[in-house]
Design a protein around this motif. Structure first.
Motif: not given
Length: 554
Positions: A164-192
């Motif tokens: 997997i290209p490095g940039w593609a992996l970073s982009l995938l993880i970034l979208f995951f983190l943005l999504g986790a933080n954008a849904i609700h603060v509880k999602v961030y809290g439980e994940l962390e």
């Protein structure tokens, strides 16, 4: 600590908070007035955060926030650049500096448990412009940390020879983190919460496994002992350049530990828990881990750290234990730790930018929140810093992570220096107004005359060593900028805000020392005394060994 002066000026809330900017975690509507104090400005449904992190979550985040990517990957870079001896000495020196810094911060946070990180003390006792520049520096720290962690993910996945290209992996993880933080603060809290729990368990298992591997229970069935301290140029490798490399790496690794002292403002008994927790984290999570790595992994290990790859010593030691499956499992755990670090930095940076916008120190648009209370524009702006990780395609993931690590490490050092300066002026103001330091709610006496100046001098001395490594024997423009880019930016922010607001340095003779002081009631004081007396009784005799182990774990 027996020598610490204690007047039990503590909060009885029982909660604690763990991001680098703890004040921003659940601080809903704070902003700065003309004199630098905080007040509410934007009070509508589109600019409010939600107070929905549980005590369970913030307590674990506080500890997990002190353990970042630098410990899992940075130790490999340190070992390859400087050898085991230099690594353990530099981490010990940096750890001592951090320990003193957090004692000073804990002293101020116990006296003034305000909703604010150390930047609020810089504003209160130094200058409003200084606090402004420091807060922006910390947002910059978090934004670059996101990019650094995404780059680190590329290095971790490289263990499996992923296509997997490095940039593609970073982009995938970034979208995951943005999504986790954008849904609700509880999602961030439980994940962390769960990611932080995994990090802590991983380090404990690693230390036990490393000790077993060293005794001869390994793939080669050979006792290792101190062999790796005698090969080649070990234990001290690379001269002053090696020392400088480790100082920056250790600064990044220890970054986030200030959250342990900031929680003094929200902890039931910071006079005792702050020193104990800081000692535990530094001694166990950092120094003992470095010692185990230096014993078992040679600094010449292939691909330990170079421009294209960096291998985690944690994965190497589990591989040495004789199980490729265990090594892959450990590498997977390290990947979750990288996700945790990125998640942590993204959340903290978002709340810092939100706070700046609420106080009119950043464009007001960043104070806008979604219907679920998420400052989504600040989230996007903080996440945009991760665009730096795409440069790995041109310079190599290892080299890019090295530069980003320098930026974060020096930013952490700047934060420590500011804590030392704020503490120096706070103590000076206290005595100038006719008070004794013994009257503080908590005062580590043994740091009285030298603590704040030591922290300031130590950070400046480390900068001197780092500067030498960047200019000698050959001047490297990119290396130099990665080390000191944020320092002129900090000065420009400081000077610009000072001219714009025409702020003046705080007059230590007139600064209000009575505001925000917590006055404990008799019930709280009695409860704390009783709890400490019970603890001391349990530690007596042979049963005290079991209780001591329990307190260490708990």
């Amino acid at each position: 600590m027996a020598s610490d002066h204690q007047n039990y000026g503590t909060l009885a809330t029982g909660g604690s908070n763990g991001t680098k900017s703890l004040s921003k975690l659940q601080d809903t509507e704070s902003s700065r007035e003309e004199d630098g104090s905080l007040h509410s400005q934007l009070d509508d449904e589109h600019t409010r955060l939600r107070r929905e992190l549980s005590a369970r979550q913030v307590s674990m985040i506080a500890i997990g926030g002190a353990i970042g990517t630098g410990l899992f990957l940075g130790t490999g870079r340190s070992l390859a650049a400087a050898g085991p001896g230099t690594m353990i000495i530099c981490y010990s020196i940096t750890g001592f500096i951090v320990y003193i810094t957090l004692l000073l911060l804990g002293e101020m946070a116990t006296q003034y448990p305000v909703a604010g990180s150390f930047t609020s003390y810089a504003t209160r006792f130094v200058d409003d412009a200084f606090g402004f520049a420091l807060t922006w520096n910390y947002w910059f720290n978090d934004a670059v940390s996101v990019a650094s962690d995404l780059t680190a993910a590329q290095l971790v996945v490289g263990f499996w020879d992923s296509k997997i290209p490095g940039w593609a992996l970073s982009l995938l993880i970034l979208f995951f983190l943005l999504g986790a933080n954008a849904i609700h603060v509880k999602v961030y809290g439980e994940l962390e919460y769960w990611l932080s729990s995994i990090k802590i368990v991983t380090i404990i298992v690693f230390i036990i496994t490393g000790a077993i591997v060293n005794t001869g229970i390994n793939r080669e069935h050979q006792y290792i002992g101190w062999v790796n301290w005698t090969i080649g140029d070990a234990p001290f490798v690379g001269g002053i350049e090696g020392w400088a490399t480790v100082f920056v790496t250790s600064a990044m690794s220890y970054g986030g530990t200030e959250s342990l002292a900031i929680t003094a403002g929200e902890t039931r008994d910071p006079t005792r828990t702050v020193p104990r927790t800081v000692r535990l984290v530094i001694l166990i999570f950092y120094l003992l881990t470095c010692f185990i790595i230096g014993l078992n992994v040679p600094y010449t290990y292939p691909n330990l750290s170079n421009k294209s790859t960096t291998t985690s010593p944690f994965t190497i030691i589990f591989s040495m234990a004789g199980s490729n499956i265990a090594a892959s499992a450990m590498n997977t755990v390290i990947l979750t730790s990288v996700l945790s670090a990125g998640n942590h930095a993204l959340f903290a940076g978002t709340r810092i930018l939100y706070s700046l916008a609420k106080s009119s120190q950043a464009p007001r648009v960043f104070a806008r929140t979604s219907l679920r209370g998420v400052p989504w524009l600040a989230l996007v702006a903080t996440g945009s810093g991760s665009a730096l990780c795409f440069a790995s395609s041109y310079v190599g993931s290892g080299q890019l992570w090295y530069w980003l690590q320098n930026l974060v490490g020096v930013s952490n050092q700047l934060a420590w220096l500011s804590i030392g300066l704020a503490s120096l002026r706070f103590r000076r103001a206290w005595t100038l107004q006719g008070n004794s330091l013994d009257d503080l709610l908590w005062h580590p006496k043994w740091t009285r005359f030298w603590g704040p100046p030591f922290v300031i001098f130590a950070v400046v001395a480390i900068w001197g060593v780092q500067t030498y490594s960047a200019v000698a024997p050959h001047f490297g423009i990119v290396d130099f900028l990665s080390l000191y880019l944020q320092l002129p930016v900090f000065l420009v922010l400081f000077a610009g805000w000072k001219l714009f607001r025409r702020s003046k340095f705080v007059d230590l003779k007139t600064v209000d020392l009575a505001a925000d002081v917590y006055i404990p009631d008799e019930e709280t004081r009695a409860a704390l005394d009783a709890a400490e007396e019970l603890r001391n009784e349990r530690l007596q005799g042979w049963r005290g060994i079991g209780w001591r182990l329990y307190y260490w774990i708990a």
